[in-house]
Scaffold this motif. Structure first.
Motif, PDB file in Angstrom:
ATOM      1  N   ARG A 121       0.842  -1.213   0.000  1.00 27.33           N
ATOM      2  CA  ARG A 121       0.000   0.000   0.000  1.00 27.33           C
ATOM      3  C   ARG A 121       0.877   1.262   0.000  1.00 27.33           C
ATOM      4  O   ARG A 121       0.649   2.193  -0.768  1.00 27.33           O
ATOM      5  CB  ARG A 121      -0.940  -0.001   1.195  1.00 27.33           C
ATOM      6  N   SER A 122       1.886   1.290   0.852  1.00 28.45           N
ATOM      7  CA  SER A 122       2.783   2.457   0.899  1.00 28.45           C
ATOM      8  C   SER A 122       3.578   2.612  -0.389  1.00 28.45           C
ATOM      9  O   SER A 122       3.760   3.731  -0.881  1.00 28.45           O
ATOM     10  CB  SER A 122       3.752   2.333   2.073  1.00 28.45           C
ATOM     11  N   ASN A 124       2.689   1.700  -3.372  1.00 24.55           N
ATOM     12  CA  ASN A 124       1.774   2.239  -4.379  1.00 24.55           C
ATOM     13  C   ASN A 124       1.548   3.731  -4.182  1.00 24.55           C
ATOM     14  O   ASN A 124       1.538   4.507  -5.144  1.00 24.55           O
ATOM     15  CB  ASN A 124       0.426   1.506  -4.336  1.00 24.55           C
ATOM     16  N   SER A 125       1.378   4.134  -2.933  1.00 19.69           N
ATOM     17  CA  SER A 125       1.147   5.543  -2.637  1.00 19.69           C
ATOM     18  C   SER A 125       2.349   6.397  -3.033  1.00 19.69           C
ATOM     19  O   SER A 125       2.201   7.495  -3.578  1.00 19.69           O
ATOM     20  CB  SER A 125       0.829   5.711  -1.147  1.00 19.69           C
ATOM     21  N   HIS A 128       2.436   6.368  -7.010  1.00 17.56           N
ATOM     22  CA  HIS A 128       1.324   7.032  -7.700  1.00 17.56           C
ATOM     23  C   HIS A 128       0.966   8.389  -7.106  1.00 17.56           C
ATOM     24  O   HIS A 128      -0.153   8.864  -7.242  1.00 17.56           O
ATOM     25  CB  HIS A 128       0.100   6.114  -7.707  1.00 17.56           C
ATOM     26  N   GLY A 130       0.455   9.403  -4.085  1.00 10.83           N
ATOM     27  CA  GLY A 130      -0.606   9.349  -3.079  1.00 10.83           C
ATOM     28  C   GLY A 130      -0.194  10.083  -1.817  1.00 10.83           C
ATOM     29  O   GLY A 130       0.801  10.826  -1.790  1.00 10.83           O
ATOM     30  N   GLN A 133       3.385  10.041  -0.507  1.00 11.93           N
ATOM     31  CA  GLN A 133       4.307  10.910  -1.236  1.00 11.93           C
ATOM     32  C   GLN A 133       4.024  12.388  -0.908  1.00 11.93           C
ATOM     33  O   GLN A 133       4.930  13.168  -0.634  1.00 11.93           O
ATOM     34  CB  GLN A 133       4.165  10.657  -2.739  1.00 11.93           C
TER      35      GLN A 133
END
Length: 196
Positions: A121-122, A124-125, A128, A130, A133
């Motif tokens: 999850r982190s 991806n964030s 992308h 999120g 970031q």
């Protein structure tokens, strides 16, 4: 922080030396995993360079790609069938990432699902743009980098770990006993053993 960064650079050099001159079999289950693992190793060096130049957002955005390259390399080596290589060549391979991880764990008796569960999850964030970031772009009332040393160390160590595993996979795929011995020597090196 400087010590961790230095070790990342040194690990990159040691991995390159370990793999110098290896020959990879031309079959799909060797060649394609090699490409994925090669990308993972390059990304590890890129993460170190970007952090060294204080381009932290960019460094963090490629850590997921590094992890994904390692996982795909293992999956295409251990689990893929001919149809999967055909789909990959046509850029139509679309198996969900969680399924790749699950199938690797089943085939190898590993527990790759654990880091996937903890970090995906982190990652991806960060990739992308999120919340993980964006929150590191604000420092009190200013828009500027806000990455603490501990987070940057963890980022370097995560990328080092999976690039190092990719190096081991390449040594194994090559069948080169010299590369395999060098890989084991790096793993046994007391300076790196605490970091990996």
């Amino acid at each position: 922080m400087k010590t961790t960064l230095r070790r990342s650079y040194e690990l990159s050099e040691k991995m390159n030396e370990c793999l110098r001159g290896i020959v990879i079999p031309g079959d799909d289950s060797s060649f394609f995993p090699t490409l994925f693992h090669n990308v993972a190793i390059e990304h590890q060096r890129s993460v170190a360079v970007l952090i060294d130049h204080q381009l932290y957002s960019s460094a963090c955005s490629i850590v997921r790609s590094l992890f994904e390259a390692y996982v795909k390399g293992v999956w295409f080596s251990e689990c893929a069938e001919e149809v999967d290589f055909t789909r990959l060549r046509k850029d139509k391979f679309e198996k969900p990432f969680w399924q790749l991880v699950s199938e690797i764990d089943e085939a190898k008796g590993s527990d790759l699902s654990q880091p996937k569960k903890l970090y995906w999850r982190s990652l991806n964030s960060l990739t992308h743009t999120g919340a993980a970031q964006l929150k590191r772009r604000v420092n009190q009332d200013e828009i500027r980098q806000n990455y603490d040393d501990e987070f940057l160390k963890e980022t370097l160590m995560f990328s080092d770990n999976y690039a190092f595993l990719a190096c081991g996979e390449l040594a194994k795929i090559s069948g080169c006993t010299g590369a395999q011995r060098k890989f084991l020597a790096i793993a046994a090196d007391r300076e790196f053993a605490g970091e990996l």
